[in-house]
Design a protein around this motif. Structure first.
Motif, short mmCIF file in Angstrom:
data_model
loop_
_atom_site.label_atom_id
_atom_site.label_comp_id
_atom_site.label_asym_id
_atom_site.label_seq_id
_atom_site.Cartn_x
_atom_site.Cartn_y
_atom_site.Cartn_z
N LYS A 18 139.99 69.84 10.59
CA LYS A 18 140.15 68.70 11.50
C LYS A 18 139.11 67.65 11.16
CE LYS A 18 137.48 71.20 14.92
NZ LYS A 18 137.39 71.69 16.27
N LYS A 53 137.51 67.19 18.45
CA LYS A 53 136.42 68.09 18.85
C LYS A 53 136.95 69.35 19.52
CE LYS A 53 132.85 64.65 19.12
NZ LYS A 53 131.76 64.05 19.87
N GLY A 54 138.27 69.45 19.62
CA GLY A 54 138.88 70.63 20.22
C GLY A 54 139.07 71.73 19.19
N ALA A 55 139.89 72.70 19.55
CA ALA A 55 140.14 73.85 18.69
C ALA A 55 141.57 73.82 18.16
CB ALA A 55 139.91 75.14 19.48
N LEU A 57 144.59 76.59 17.51
CA LEU A 57 144.93 77.97 17.84
C LEU A 57 146.44 78.15 17.74
CD1 LEU A 57 143.77 80.69 18.87
CD2 LEU A 57 144.19 79.86 21.18
N PRO A 64 139.51 69.72 24.19
CA PRO A 64 138.27 70.30 24.71
C PRO A 64 138.05 70.01 26.20
CG PRO A 64 137.77 68.33 23.47
CD PRO A 64 139.26 68.59 23.29
N GLN A 67 141.89 72.04 28.04
CA GLN A 67 142.59 72.98 27.17
C GLN A 67 144.10 72.78 27.10
OE1 GLN A 67 139.88 74.25 29.26
NE2 GLN A 67 138.82 73.61 27.41
#
Length: 108
Positions: A18, A53-55, A57, A64, A67
C-alpha cells in the motif's frame, strides 16, 4: 495534457502492498493485492481517515477508523451504505503505475 499520471512502480508498491500518493491534488491510496494494483481515494467516506494507513485483509481494504471493509476494485463497503471512489490504473511494461482521475467510462 495526459489524463494518466505516473505515481509509483510495481517494485515500490509490492514491498509494502500500500502507498499514499497525490494525483493532481487528490489523495490516492494504491494497493497491491494478489498481483493487481488498485487505486482508491485515500480519504475514507465514513471517518475521513487515510485508507493507506489501514490494513489489507482477505483482499479487502480495512479503514483504520471504524474498520469498514472496502472492495478495492469497486469501492463498495461491506455491509454499509455509500461507495469509496476508485480510479483506473494501468501499468507499463517497465512497471510504472499510472492513475487517472477520470471515470472508467471515459477511458477509451
Amino acid at each position: 495534457m495526459s489524463d494518466w499520471h505516473a505515481v509509483a512502480t510495481i517494485k515500490d508498491l509490492a514491498a509494502r502492498k500500500k502507498k499514499s500518493v497525490e494525483v493532481a491534488g487528490t489523495p490516492v491510496a494504491l494497493f497491491y493485492i494478489n498481483g493487481h494494483v488498485y487505486a482508491m481515494n485515500d480519504i475514507c467516506i465514513h471517518e475521513q481517515r487515510q485508507l493507506s494507513k489501514g490494513a489489507l485483509l482477505f483482499g479487502k481494504v480495512i479503514c483504520p477508523g471504524h474498520q469498514w471493509k472496502f472492495d478495492p476494485a469497486t469501492g463498495e463497503p461491506e455491509d454499509q451504505d455509500g461507495c469509496q471512489p476508485t480510479y483506473p490504473v494501468r501499468t507499463d511494461d517497465d512497471g510504472t503505475i499510472h492513475v487517472s482521475l477520470l471515470p472508467v467510462k471515459e477511458q477509451a
